[in-house]
Write a protein that holds these residues in place. Structure first.
Motif, mmCIF file in Angstrom:
data_model
loop_
_atom_site.group_PDB
_atom_site.id
_atom_site.type_symbol
_atom_site.label_atom_id
_atom_site.label_comp_id
_atom_site.label_asym_id
_atom_site.label_seq_id
_atom_site.Cartn_x
_atom_site.Cartn_y
_atom_site.Cartn_z
ATOM 1 N N GLU A 20 -10.274 0.038 3.812
ATOM 2 C CA GLU A 20 -8.956 0.042 4.375
ATOM 3 C C GLU A 20 -8.970 -0.731 5.583
ATOM 4 O O GLU A 20 -8.080 -0.117 6.499
ATOM 5 C CB GLU A 20 -8.250 1.233 4.350
ATOM 6 C CG GLU A 20 -8.313 2.122 2.920
ATOM 7 C CD GLU A 20 -7.692 3.509 2.881
ATOM 8 O OE1 GLU A 20 -6.646 3.586 3.437
ATOM 9 O OE2 GLU A 20 -8.199 4.495 2.494
ATOM 10 N N GLY B 96 0.761 -1.170 0.116
ATOM 11 C CA GLY B 96 0.073 0.010 0.022
ATOM 12 C C GLY B 96 0.928 1.240 0.276
ATOM 13 O O GLY B 96 1.906 1.350 0.501
ATOM 14 N N HIS C 54 -3.724 6.940 -15.848
ATOM 15 C CA HIS C 54 -4.576 6.135 -16.493
ATOM 16 C C HIS C 54 -5.844 6.855 -16.920
ATOM 17 O O HIS C 54 -6.818 6.886 -16.363
ATOM 18 C CB HIS C 54 -5.013 5.107 -15.616
ATOM 19 C CG HIS C 54 -4.242 4.489 -14.855
ATOM 20 N ND1 HIS C 54 -3.365 3.427 -14.757
ATOM 21 C CD2 HIS C 54 -3.845 4.570 -13.258
ATOM 22 C CE1 HIS C 54 -2.433 3.250 -13.994
ATOM 23 N NE2 HIS C 54 -3.008 3.947 -13.092
ATOM 24 N N ALA D 247 -8.661 -1.616 -5.245
ATOM 25 C CA ALA D 247 -7.327 -1.108 -5.992
ATOM 26 C C ALA D 247 -8.135 -0.899 -7.676
ATOM 27 O O ALA D 247 -9.008 -1.380 -7.895
ATOM 28 C CB ALA D 247 -6.461 -2.295 -6.097
ATOM 29 N N GLY D 248 -7.293 -0.059 -8.035
ATOM 30 C CA GLY D 248 -7.538 0.263 -9.780
ATOM 31 C C GLY D 248 -6.399 -0.402 -10.507
ATOM 32 O O GLY D 248 -6.369 -1.783 -10.767
HETATM 33 C C1 LIG Z 1 5.121 -0.940 -7.460
HETATM 34 C C2 LIG Z 1 3.752 -0.722 -6.998
HETATM 35 C C3 LIG Z 1 2.544 -0.571 -8.137
HETATM 36 C C4 LIG Z 1 1.162 -0.232 -7.725
HETATM 37 N N1 LIG Z 1 0.154 -0.051 -8.452
HETATM 38 C C5 LIG Z 1 -0.820 0.279 -8.048
HETATM 39 C C6 LIG Z 1 -2.066 0.629 -9.238
HETATM 40 O O1 LIG Z 1 -1.807 0.514 -10.303
HETATM 41 N N2 LIG Z 1 -3.409 0.710 -8.898
HETATM 42 C C7 LIG Z 1 -3.585 0.751 -7.543
HETATM 43 O O2 LIG Z 1 -4.769 0.793 -6.883
HETATM 44 N N3 LIG Z 1 -2.606 0.564 -6.509
HETATM 45 C C8 LIG Z 1 -1.297 0.403 -6.806
HETATM 46 N N4 LIG Z 1 -0.280 0.195 -6.017
HETATM 47 C C9 LIG Z 1 -0.678 0.164 -4.436
HETATM 48 C C10 LIG Z 1 -0.964 -1.249 -3.936
HETATM 49 O O3 LIG Z 1 -0.475 -2.028 -4.454
HETATM 50 C C11 LIG Z 1 -2.462 -1.443 -3.564
HETATM 51 O O4 LIG Z 1 -3.042 -0.380 -2.685
HETATM 52 C C12 LIG Z 1 -2.942 -2.808 -2.999
HETATM 53 O O5 LIG Z 1 -4.186 -3.262 -3.402
HETATM 54 C C13 LIG Z 1 -2.560 -3.225 -1.752
HETATM 55 O O6 LIG Z 1 -2.634 -4.510 -1.260
HETATM 56 P P1 LIG Z 1 -1.634 -5.139 -0.051
HETATM 57 O O7 LIG Z 1 -2.285 -6.645 -0.191
HETATM 58 O O8 LIG Z 1 -0.313 -4.829 -0.199
HETATM 59 O O9 LIG Z 1 -2.663 -4.376 1.003
HETATM 60 P P2 LIG Z 1 -1.720 -3.701 2.276
HETATM 61 O O10 LIG Z 1 -0.654 -2.585 1.723
HETATM 62 O O11 LIG Z 1 -1.210 -4.920 3.153
HETATM 63 O O12 LIG Z 1 -2.783 -3.119 2.966
HETATM 64 C C14 LIG Z 1 -3.795 -1.946 2.304
HETATM 65 C C15 LIG Z 1 -4.645 -1.934 3.040
HETATM 66 O O13 LIG Z 1 -5.808 -2.761 3.337
HETATM 67 C C16 LIG Z 1 -5.984 -3.205 4.500
HETATM 68 N N5 LIG Z 1 -5.966 -4.813 4.358
HETATM 69 C C17 LIG Z 1 -5.187 -5.540 3.748
HETATM 70 N N6 LIG Z 1 -5.577 -6.928 3.781
HETATM 71 C C18 LIG Z 1 -6.861 -6.915 4.354
HETATM 72 C C19 LIG Z 1 -8.098 -7.707 4.732
HETATM 73 N N7 LIG Z 1 -7.632 -8.967 4.479
HETATM 74 N N8 LIG Z 1 -8.897 -7.399 5.208
HETATM 75 C C20 LIG Z 1 -9.051 -6.047 5.540
HETATM 76 N N9 LIG Z 1 -8.120 -5.213 5.409
HETATM 77 C C21 LIG Z 1 -7.183 -5.457 5.026
HETATM 78 C C22 LIG Z 1 -4.834 -2.903 5.452
HETATM 79 O O14 LIG Z 1 -5.053 -2.698 6.685
HETATM 80 C C23 LIG Z 1 -4.426 -1.423 4.600
HETATM 81 O O15 LIG Z 1 -5.263 -0.600 5.487
HETATM 82 C C24 LIG Z 1 0.946 0.051 -6.083
HETATM 83 C C25 LIG Z 1 1.964 -0.392 -5.166
HETATM 84 C C26 LIG Z 1 3.327 -0.522 -5.685
HETATM 85 C C27 LIG Z 1 4.089 -0.978 -4.703
#
Ligand SMILES: Cc1cc2nc3c(=O)[nH]c(=O)nc-3n(C[C@H](O)[C@H](O)[C@H](O)COP(=O)(O)OP(=O)(O)OC[C@H]3O[C@@H](n4cnc5c(N)ncnc54)[C@H](O)[C@@H]3O)c2cc1C
Length: 462
Positions: free
Chosen positions: A201, A76, A379, A150-151
């Motif tokens: 979140e 995130g 985008h 996520a988008g």
């Molecule tokens: C290289 C890179 C590229 C990216 N590109 C994009 C993009 O194009 N579009 C985009 O939207 N995002 C993008 N992101 C951001 C990120 O990947 C997204 O936000 C992704 O959805 C987060 O998922 P995660 O599992 O890592 O969540 P985390 O970072 O672990 O958590 C994010 C949030 O979700 C909550 N959460 C996690 N799991 C659960 C669960 N099971 N139940 C309830 N809450 C939960 C956490 O408490 C936190 O609030 C990018 C990030 C990186 C590093």
């Protein structure tokens, strides 16, 4: 919290879940996410193996009034999964089963900790595709994708994460289970409760399972890199594309010249065209037959050139060439290395205003920080603009840069977060995109579902 109370909680936690699942403190990698938020050592780490263990954790935390921070892949960009010092970090990483894929109905059932890539691969193995794709696919989890709504790259064609979710299983703050795993698109039976948890979140409940909607796989794809003299021309080309190919237009990624120059420079690429252009668009179009599709795209671009909307264009003749064209758009991976620090924005705006907004930001930044260096890309097909500013060229005044840009977002009636969420980072600016009435309704929902403020406290709202 008195130390004895904390100690009693930790002993009971370990006695209830066992040392394989619960531990005091947390190794470094669970202390922060990709956002660069300073790491925090939580009270404990729980690596749950099942929904039952998540329920048991929440029952215990509810009794002891200990907050819980759900963690997915920690990719995130808003600091939303960073634990507090008096919280339990709950990792879903061990709950990664792909439980079923039904190719006839295009429905997949997964545990929340499955990575996005594992979901994509399982869909592909069934001859289908999953509608969301983003750069962090190998690490981010479906639960995290759902919690951030996520988008990414597929939004134009398939919508955001919200549009891929048919059902959820959620553990509530008091440890009770909310099963909503019905695989129907149509279900108008009162409030659509699952929607509350998508994009929340982790502040309203913990997602433990999901029913996902899959899509038919495209038979052919054509990629083009198209140069345009300005934003209105870009919108005209997008409209032409959508009129001609409908939902086949899979990507329309716009890059301003400053971004293109930085990308070419940082990645040591050959400039894509002999001369510079105000804007370049990377366009993916899906269809049935490779050769027919390429001819149709070529014809359309010829018409747009005649109309003065396109200055130059190249159509990929192979998958390898398409990959090379997309490389130009990969510069964001280099941002943090080349900007000191990179101040990154993820905003959305009414689509027709994006060009004027980018100009207004550039003018405002130039006036206050002459010589500042900002890159614009996004985008744009779905109204999402990214801006990255080099902290060194604005004398490190990161907060002033944020305040200035978000002031303009409010003026244009846009949103301060298109896809990354609010978390900790954007909380001070939430009022720029939400009215007091909307914020009051959000607080009422939070109070109803989490009256003890146990789930991811301090994120999105105070
Ligand atoms: C290289 C890179 C590229 C990216 N590109 C994009 C993009 O194009 N579009 C985009 O939207 N995002 C993008 N992101 C951001 C990120 O990947 C997204 O936000 C992704 O959805 C987060 O998922 P995660 O599992 O890592 O969540 P985390 O970072 O672990 O958590 C994010 C949030 O979700 C909550 N959460 C996690 N799991 C659960 C669960 N099971 N139940 C309830 N809450 C939960 C956490 O408490 C936190 O609030 C990018 C990030 C990186 C590093």
């Amino acid at each position: 919290m008195p130390e004895t109370t904390q100690e009693r909680f930790l002993q009971e936690l370990i006695a209830t879940l066992g040392t394989d699942v619960a531990q005091r403190g947390a190794p470094e990698r669970y202390r922060t996410d990709w956002s660069g938020t300073p790491p925090q050592q939580p009270l404990a780490l729980v690596r749950a193996r099942s929904t039952e263990e998540v329920c048991a954790l929440m029952r215990l935390c509810s009794r002891h009034r200990i907050p819980v921070v759900p963690q997915g892949g920690l990719t995130g960009l808003a600091g939303a999964a960073v634990p507090g010092a008096h919280t339990v970090a709950l990792s879903l990483e061990r709950m990664q089963a792909i439980e079923s894929v039904d190719p006839r109905t295009a429905v997949m059932r997964v545990q929340a900790g499955a990575t996005l890539q594992a979901v994509q691969q399982a869909a592909q193995a069934a001859g289908l595709v999953f509608g969301v794709d983003l750069g962090a696919r190998g690490s981010c989890q479906i639960g995290g994708n759902i919690a951030t709504n996520a988008g990414g790259n597929g939004v134009l064609q398939h919508g955001m994460m919200r549009e891929q979710v048919l059902g959820l299983e959620v553990v509530l703050a008091d440890g009770s289970l909310l099963p909503m795993l019905r695989p129907m698109l149509k279900n108008n039976t009162g409030y659509d409760l699952k929607q509350f948890f998508i994009g929340a979140e982790g502040t309203l409940g913990i997602v433990t399972r999901a029913l996902l909607r899959l899509r038919p796989a495209p038979q052919a794809r054509t990629t083009a890199l198209v140069a345009m003299p300005g934003f209105d021309a870009a919108l005209a080309v997008l409209a032409r594309m959508q009129q001609r190919f409908g939902n086949g237009v899979a990507a329309f990624e716009l890059m301003w010249d400053s971004f293109v120059r930085a990308s070419v420079d940082w990645q040591k690429l050959a400039p894509p065209f002999a001369q510079a252009h105000a804007l370049l668009a990377l366009i993916d179009v899906d269809g049935r037959d490779e050769a027919d599709l390429r001819t149709a795209v070529q014809e359309l671009l010829g018409e747009a050139m005649q109309a003065g909307e396109v200055g130059d264009a190249v159509i990929a003749q192979s998958v390898a060439q398409a990959r090379r064209l997309w490389q130009l758009r990969e510069a964001p991976a280099e941002l943090n290395k080349n900007m000191h620090p990179a101040i990154n924005f993820d905003v959305s705006l009414p689509q027709a205003d994006i060009g004027r907004f980018a100009d207004a930001v550039q003018t405002a930044f130039d006036a206050r920080w002459p010589g500042q260096h900002s890159l614009f890309f996004g985008h744009v097909g779905d109204g999402n603009l990214h801006v990255s500013t080099d902290g060194a060229t604005v004398n490190g005044e990161c907060e002033a840069v944020e305040a200035e840009l978000y002031r303009l977002v409010a003026e244009f009636g846009g949103s301060i977060s298109a896809e990354h969420g609010i978390g900790l980072h954007k909380k001070p600016f939430l009022a720029a995109s939400r009215t007091p009435a909307e914020l009051a309704a959000m607080r009422a929902i939070k109070q109803a579902l989490d009256p003890l403020q146990l789930l991811n406290p301090g994120k999105i709202l105070d």
